[in-house]
Scaffold this motif. Structure first.
Motif, short mmCIF file in Angstrom:
data_model
loop_
_atom_site.label_atom_id
_atom_site.label_comp_id
_atom_site.label_asym_id
_atom_site.label_seq_id
_atom_site.Cartn_x
_atom_site.Cartn_y
_atom_site.Cartn_z
N CYS A 11 0.83 -1.20 0.00
CA CYS A 11 0.00 0.00 0.00
C CYS A 11 0.87 1.25 0.00
N SER A 12 0.22 2.36 -0.26
CA SER A 12 0.92 3.64 -0.35
C SER A 12 1.52 4.05 0.98
N ALA A 13 0.86 3.73 2.09
CA ALA A 13 1.38 4.12 3.40
C ALA A 13 2.71 3.45 3.70
N SER A 53 -4.40 3.38 1.29
CA SER A 53 -4.65 1.98 0.96
C SER A 53 -4.42 1.66 -0.52
N GLU A 54 -4.15 2.66 -1.36
CA GLU A 54 -3.92 2.40 -2.78
C GLU A 54 -2.57 1.70 -2.98
N THR A 55 -2.47 0.99 -4.09
CA THR A 55 -1.26 0.22 -4.39
C THR A 55 -0.49 0.90 -5.52
N PRO A 56 0.62 1.55 -5.21
CA PRO A 56 1.37 2.27 -6.25
C PRO A 56 1.95 1.37 -7.34
N VAL A 57 2.27 0.13 -7.00
CA VAL A 57 2.85 -0.74 -8.02
C VAL A 57 1.85 -1.01 -9.13
N ARG A 58 0.63 -1.27 -8.76
CA ARG A 58 -0.39 -1.52 -9.79
C ARG A 58 -0.66 -0.26 -10.60
N ILE A 59 -0.62 0.90 -9.93
CA ILE A 59 -0.78 2.17 -10.66
C ILE A 59 0.37 2.37 -11.63
N GLN A 60 1.58 2.03 -11.19
CA GLN A 60 2.76 2.21 -12.03
C GLN A 60 2.71 1.30 -13.25
N LEU A 61 2.20 0.09 -13.06
CA LEU A 61 2.11 -0.84 -14.19
C LEU A 61 1.11 -0.38 -15.24
N MET A 62 0.20 0.47 -14.87
CA MET A 62 -0.79 0.97 -15.82
C MET A 62 -0.33 2.22 -16.55
N TRP A 63 0.82 2.77 -16.20
CA TRP A 63 1.33 3.95 -16.89
C TRP A 63 1.74 3.60 -18.31
N PRO A 64 1.62 4.53 -19.26
CA PRO A 64 2.10 4.27 -20.64
C PRO A 64 3.61 4.08 -20.64
N ARG A 65 4.06 2.98 -21.19
CA ARG A 65 5.50 2.69 -21.19
C ARG A 65 6.26 3.56 -22.16
N ILE A 66 5.64 3.92 -23.27
CA ILE A 66 6.35 4.70 -24.29
C ILE A 66 6.70 6.07 -23.76
N MET A 67 5.79 6.66 -23.05
CA MET A 67 6.05 8.01 -22.54
C MET A 67 7.12 7.97 -21.45
N ILE A 71 -7.02 20.88 1.31
CA ILE A 71 -7.39 20.74 -0.10
C ILE A 71 -8.50 19.71 -0.21
N PRO A 72 -9.67 20.08 -0.67
CA PRO A 72 -10.78 19.10 -0.79
C PRO A 72 -10.57 18.19 -1.99
N ASP A 73 -10.97 16.96 -1.83
CA ASP A 73 -10.95 15.97 -2.92
C ASP A 73 -9.56 15.85 -3.54
N ARG A 74 -8.54 15.91 -2.72
CA ARG A 74 -7.19 15.85 -3.28
C ARG A 74 -6.84 14.44 -3.74
N THR A 75 -7.55 13.43 -3.24
CA THR A 75 -7.27 12.06 -3.64
C THR A 75 -8.26 11.52 -4.65
N LEU A 76 -9.23 12.32 -5.05
CA LEU A 76 -10.28 11.82 -5.95
C LEU A 76 -10.05 12.19 -7.40
N SER A 77 -9.42 13.32 -7.65
CA SER A 77 -9.27 13.77 -9.03
C SER A 77 -7.94 14.46 -9.21
N TRP A 78 -7.58 14.66 -10.47
CA TRP A 78 -6.34 15.37 -10.80
C TRP A 78 -6.57 16.88 -10.63
#
Length: 1156
Positions: free
Chosen positions: A44-46, A85-99, A123-130
């Motif tokens: 997890c992120s923590a 509780s988010e998993t950074p590894v799974r997020i990283q695997l979804m990043w575009p590899r070419i970029m 900051i409101p909703d800092r974890t919900l949207s970009w």
């Protein structure tokens, strides 16, 4: 991931064994660029934030969180904070590899990253949207951006030659302004000024190495890599040796500059993954030499107490082919005494801090406070801020790793550390007087336990060591007299042994480093050029200056003279010789100061050597001679007050030298007793360290190995016979032999395995027979057994009987027939080692290559002058680049600029005159032949151009007259005109290149077109043939299809015909039946009608007859008429029944016909 807490312990259950590396960037929270965390998909992120905070030392991880950031061209655009509780590894695997693949290749970054951020709960909703974020760069990117920004302020110039108003004030202000903007480098033409900020700047990573690669000097902001890159490519282009001279005061950053230069030069030569391996050895040699030769002084925490010149040899393709390190004047007096707030050499503190318990017990190590040689100055740690202090335990591990990289094995390192421990323990040896009598001043050893430990470390006899420390041996005729030392003599002898042992160890380490640099993976002679990097001790002026500062400052005078020659003297003499218009620029010429030191007869060094040869001379008499012969010199001054000192006016200022210990340090007297004690060690390493001639030592080791091998084989034979291992079976009747071989010598076995079972390789047997058989010590690394160089192993021995010799000869012949037994030939490593050592000795050892019969001077000053003259001759043969290191302040404070100190350094280094000659001088001087050869494309007549053609060409180019001049044999150009010429040359070359490319591309395309047309014709023929074949095949298939269709249609028509025929027959049957039944009914009706008619006729006849008879019979006519009326009805009813029968018969026939 399941976790359970028990106290402060967190148990983590691993869900998978596959791990990934998550790179977390620090941004502006830390000076580190990023840290890498090993994590799983379920981490997890923590947890990642906690690990990152621990590595980056950010404190409590609850105050931080992870952010997913998208950046474009190096600027952050938007980010999203991650939930714990988010998993950074799974997020990283979804990043575009070419970029993200472009992140590490370009400076303009585009892609996704993880950044660690401080929590901002507002900051409101800092974890919900970009969300959009400010343009923030990390510390390194911020520094890179500011570094690459060109200065627009009129007060700051990257090249001092561009200063519009040149004087000391503007010179200092420009350097200060750049320093305050974190620009520590400044150009003076091709000379680099480096101001030491006493702080690390992140401008030395691989990005900068690539950025400065193959760039013209001045194209990018000033940098140390630009000098190294220019020297490297100048060497490749001009095929001439280059040298980089680093000079400056103690503490100005020369050592770090030297390390950065070597790193860049090795990085340029590696060519990716195709490095030769010597580069790593060169880089590994740096920390080793620094640990053994650097120490803390008042002015510098890492001051080089010796000078070194690293000459890196390159092949013609730019690959490193080897290197050699030349060292100058190690400060041996520091081993036994240090000034206040100074330390001994770094390696002692590294050893004491980094050794484990086993090593401390084996080497008998104590705390630094327990050593006399370390506690005199009461300084045990390096000055500086808490975060900048050196971790000496880590440095010790780094030292061992570097030593292993250079080629020192673990055993050799252990023996080096044993010698270091012995050197430290020598300082703890104390003496006491033998008796209480006043006239008896002879001493004996007080701390016998310390002497016992030293003897065990050095493997020398304790009594021999004690005698060497307390007695002096003198030879008078045929008699040898032993005289006891006094207290001061014994202490001096003890200190002399420590200095001798450490100095010999340092020389041996330098020798082994050179041997590794020259011999590693290279067995051919060097063909190519070299780049030399000179890192020599800086100019020193302490409160008390002794012989070491005397030699150091003399070396700096030589370097300043070399600088003046190349920057001022040679250049201005060339201007006069060529007859161009030139106004001489005055500079500080220190030729007179050099003559004061080295003038034959009356120079300070000759007088010093002369006094050292007189037994009754003293330091006072030496000072008297100095004053008598040199008091009239401008550069020599006598103090007004009577004291044991003298002044020398150096180029950097006036320095006061104390005459104390000048003679002793110059003589460097090593008593024969000390050398004989160390050479009597049973440890080969100590004997090798104390050897004078390494080539002789290597030759003797070969001879000694041969002698020991002979004695070892003889001893093995004796043990073999005495143990009765050779069993001779005289009753054997085998074919071709009257004897049988022992089990250990059967032909099917390898003799090496049999030899391993012999007493020669049995430690117990060797130890039992060591004294009487001459067996060598198995712990000795130089003692080894090997087969004969020719590859033959003789199984006979002169001690065997005749029958035994016959048996052994037959066994030898049997073994020789086995081809697999022949030992593999080894390369002649000994011969290559001797050749390498000869090369090293000829370049680094004093007096090498001279007549050995002539008596050589052994004074330190003579050796130092010899090595310095050899260095200057090497520098004279190379094209120099100068780096002037400037100390920013005397207190070693980070990013603090002391105007007075910096101005003094700029003044005595002659920077003002240097800038003037660079401004008004001509940096580029080309002969007419070189000019014509270089710019033949631009010249109208090309290679046939003459001097007048060159003049006309330069006038046609419309250059400013003050920026170029035509000499007798040369063309003199300034930088601007040279750049314009190069630009014009580049344009002309590119036009021709484009033209050639156009024609080449035309030819290439035409050739490709012809080839393609021929290929197309062949392809068309093949395709047409294929189409014809396919058409023919299709025709065949059509004919077959028609035949099948014909037969199929015939069958279908026949089937339809038969079916229709059958139906027709059935219909016909039905119809015919119907017609027949109809005809039948008609016939029947006709028949009935006829019958009725007949009956009617009969009735009529009867009636008629009856009418005639009726008269006669009464009442019968009515009944007869009724019978006649009923008879037709009966007929009709009977006919109806017959029709039904005929219809049923017709149906039965129809059904039968269907079945048929």
């Amino acid at each position: 991931m399941a976790a359970s807490k028990k106290g402060s312990v967190r148990i983590v259950r691993r869900m998978s064994m596959e791990t990934y590396m998550v790179r977390v960037y620090a941004g502006q929270l830390c000076t580190d660029e990023y840290t890498s965390i090993e994590a799983e998909k379920t981490t997890c992120s923590a947890d990642i934030v906690a690990a990152a905070c621990l590595k980056l030392r950010l404190g409590d991880p609850n105050n931080y969180e992870l952010a997913e950031v998208f950046s474009s061209s190096g600027q952050l655009c938007k980010e999203r904070r991650l939930e714990p509780s988010e998993t950074p590894v799974r997020i990283q695997l979804m990043w575009p590899r070419i970029m993200n693949s472009a992140i590490d290749r370009t400076s303009g970054l585009t892609g996704y990253r993880f950044y660690i951020r401080k929590k901002d709960l507002e900051i409101p909703d800092r974890t919900l949207s970009w969300r959009e974020c400010s343009q923030e760069l990390n510390a390194i990117e911020t520094f890179l951006t500011s570094f690459l920004q060109q200065v627009t302020c009129y007060k700051e110039y990257s090249d001092l030659c561009n200063l519009p108003d040149l004087n000391e004030r503007t010179l200092l202000d420009n350097v200060k302004s750049r320093f305050q903007n974190s620009n520590i480098y400044t150009y003076v033409g091709s000379i680099l000024i480096a101001v030491n900020p006493f702080k690390f700047f992140p401008i030395y990573n691989p990005k900068y190495v690539k950025m400065y690669q193959n760039k013209r000097l001045g194209e990018l902001p000033p940098h140390i890599f630009a000098i190294a890159d220019t020297a490297f490519y100048t060497m490749l282009r001009k095929r001439k040796n280059q040298c980089i001279v680093i000079s400056g005061e103690s503490g100005s950053g020369k050592t770090e500059t030297n390390n950065l230069l070597l790193h860049h030069l090795t990085a340029l030569s590696q060519k990716g993954a195709h490095g030769s391996g010597v580069e790593q050895t060169i880089l590994g040699a740096g920390p080793v030499l620094e640990a053994f030769g650097n120490a803390k002084t008042v002015h510098n925490n890492n001051s080089s107490r010796f000078g070194k010149f690293v000459q890196v040899n390159y092949k013609e393709n730019g690959m490193v082919h080897g290197a050699i390190v030349e060292k100058y004047l190690l400060e041996k007096s520091r081993i036994v005494s240090q000034a206040k707030n100074e330390r001994n050499y770094h390696v002692f503190y590294y050893l004491l801090a980094g050794s484990d318990e086993e090593e401390r017990e084996t080497l008998h190590l104590l705390e630094p406070q327990d050593y006399t040689y370390l506690k005199q100055s009461e300084c045990f740690i390096l000055d500086g801020f808490e975060e900048e202090r050196v971790d000496e335990k880590y440095e010790f591990e780094r030292l061992k790793q570097s030593m292993e990289m250079v080629g020192f094995s673990a055993v050799t390192q252990k023996r080096i550390f044993s010698v270091l421990s012995a050197v430290l323990l020598l300082g703890n040896v104390e003496f006491k007087k033998k008796g209480d009598q006043h006239h008896d001043e002879s001493v004996t050893v007080k701390t016998e336990s310390v002497v016992q430990i030293i003897s065990s470390l050095l493997k020398v006899k304790e009594k021999t060591l004690v005698d060497a420390l307390t007695q002096k041996r003198a030879t008078a005729g045929d008699e040898t007299v032993f005289m006891n030392y006094k207290m001061e003599d014994a202490i001096a002898t003890r200190d002399a042994m420590a200095k001798c042992l450490y100095g010999a160890l340092f020389d041996w380490i330098v020798l082994k480093v050179n041997q590794a640099l020259l011999a590693k993976r290279h067995h051919s002679d060097h063909q190519g050029n070299s780049i030399g990097v000179l890192d020599i001790f800086g100019f020193e002026d302490f409160t008390k200056n002794s012989f070491e500062q005397f030699c150091i400052n003399y070396a700096n005078e030589h370097l300043q003279y070399y600088f003046n020659q190349h920057i001022f003297k040679f250049e201005q003499e060339e201007y006069k010789k060529e007859g161009i218009q030139w106004k001489n620029i005055e500079f500080i010429d220190n030729t007179g100061c050099l003559e004061l030191f080295s003038k034959r007869g009356t120079g300070l060094f000759p007088l010093l050597d002369e006094e050292c040869n007189f037994p009754g001379a003293t330091n006072t008499s030496l000072l008297t001679k100095f004053n008598h012969h040199n008091k009239t010199y401008t550069y020599y001054q006598v103090p007004q007050l009577k004291e044991e000192a003298f002044f020398i006016v150096h180029y950097a200022g006036k320095v006061k030298y104390q005459i104390k210990d000048f003679r002793e340090k110059n003589g460097d007297q090593i008593r024969p007793e000390i050398v004989s004690v160390l050479k009597s060690s049973s440890l080969t390493f100590v004997r090798e360290v104390m050897g004078i001639d390494p080539v002789a030592l290597l030759r003797w080791s070969i001879i000694r190995t041969l002698i020991r091998s002979v004695f070892a084989f003889t001893a093995a034979g004796d043990n073999y016979r005495t143990s009765n291992r050779l069993r001779i079976n005289t009753n054997s009747q085998r074919r071709g032999s009257d004897y049988s071989l022992p089990d250990s010598l059967i032909p099917s076995e390898n003799l090496l395995s049999a030899r391993s079972k012999s007493p020669l390789h049995d430690k117990s047997a060797c130890n039992n027979t060591k004294e009487d058989s001459g067996c060598f010590d198995p712990d000795d690394d130089d003692a080894f057994l090997d087969s004969d160089p020719s590859g033959k192993i003789c199984l006979t021995s002169p001690g065997l009987s005749k029958d035994e010799n016959i048996l052994m000869r037959k066994a030898e012949r049997v073994l020789k027939k086995n081809k697999s037994f022949r030992p593999k030939s080894k390369p002649p490593t000994m011969l290559s080692d001797i050749k390498t050592l000869k090369d090293i000795a000829s370049r680094t050892m004093y007096g090498s290559g001279r007549d050995p019969s002539k008596k050589q001077k052994s004074s330190v000053s003579a050796q130092f002058q010899w090595s310095l003259n050899r260095l200057m001759s090497t520098l004279q043969q190379a094209n120099p680049f100068f780096i002037r290191c400037i100390k920013s302040n005397a207190d070693k404070l980070p990013c603090t600029f002391d105007d007075v100190l910096v101005l003094r350094q700029l003044r005595y280094t002659g920077m003002l005159a240097t800038v003037k000659i660079r401004q008004s001088g001509y940096n580029h001087r080309l002969t007419f032949d070189e000019f014509i050869q270089m710019y033949k494309i631009l010249l109208p007549k090309g290679l046939l151009s003459s001097k007048d053609d060159v003049k006309d060409f330069l006038e046609h180019m419309k250059f400013m007259e003050e920026n170029y001049q035509i000499g007798i044999t040369k063309v003199f150009l300034r930088e601007t005109e040279k750049q314009r010429l190069d630009q014009a040359l580049h344009v002309a070359i590119m036009e021709r290149v484009i033209r050639v490319q156009r024609w080449f591309k035309t030819i290439f395309e035409r050739r490709n077109y012809v080839k393609m047309r021929a290929c197309i014709i062949v392809i068309q023929a093949c395709v047409r043939m294929f189409l014809c074949k396919r058409k023919k095949l299709r025709l065949k298939q059509n004919i077959s299809a028609l035949c099948i269709q014909r037969y199929m249609k015939g069958w279908h028509h026949r089937y339809t015909f038969l079916k229709t025929l059958s139906a027709t027959l059935i219909i016909q049957c039905w119809y015919r039946g119907y017609k027949s039944r109809k005809i039948y009914r008609n016939l029947l009706l006709e028949k009935q009608l006829e019958e009725e008619k007949a009956k009617q006729a009969q009735i009529d006849d009867l009636r008629s007859s009856n009418s005639d008879e009726g008269i006669l019979t009464k009442g019968s006519s009515g009944e007869e008429l009724d019978d006649i009326g009923r008879s037709p009805r009966r007929d009709s009813s009977s006919s109806g029944v017959h029709d039904d029968d005929s219809e049923s018969e017709t149906v039965s026939l129809e059904s039968k016909s269907r079945d048929g």
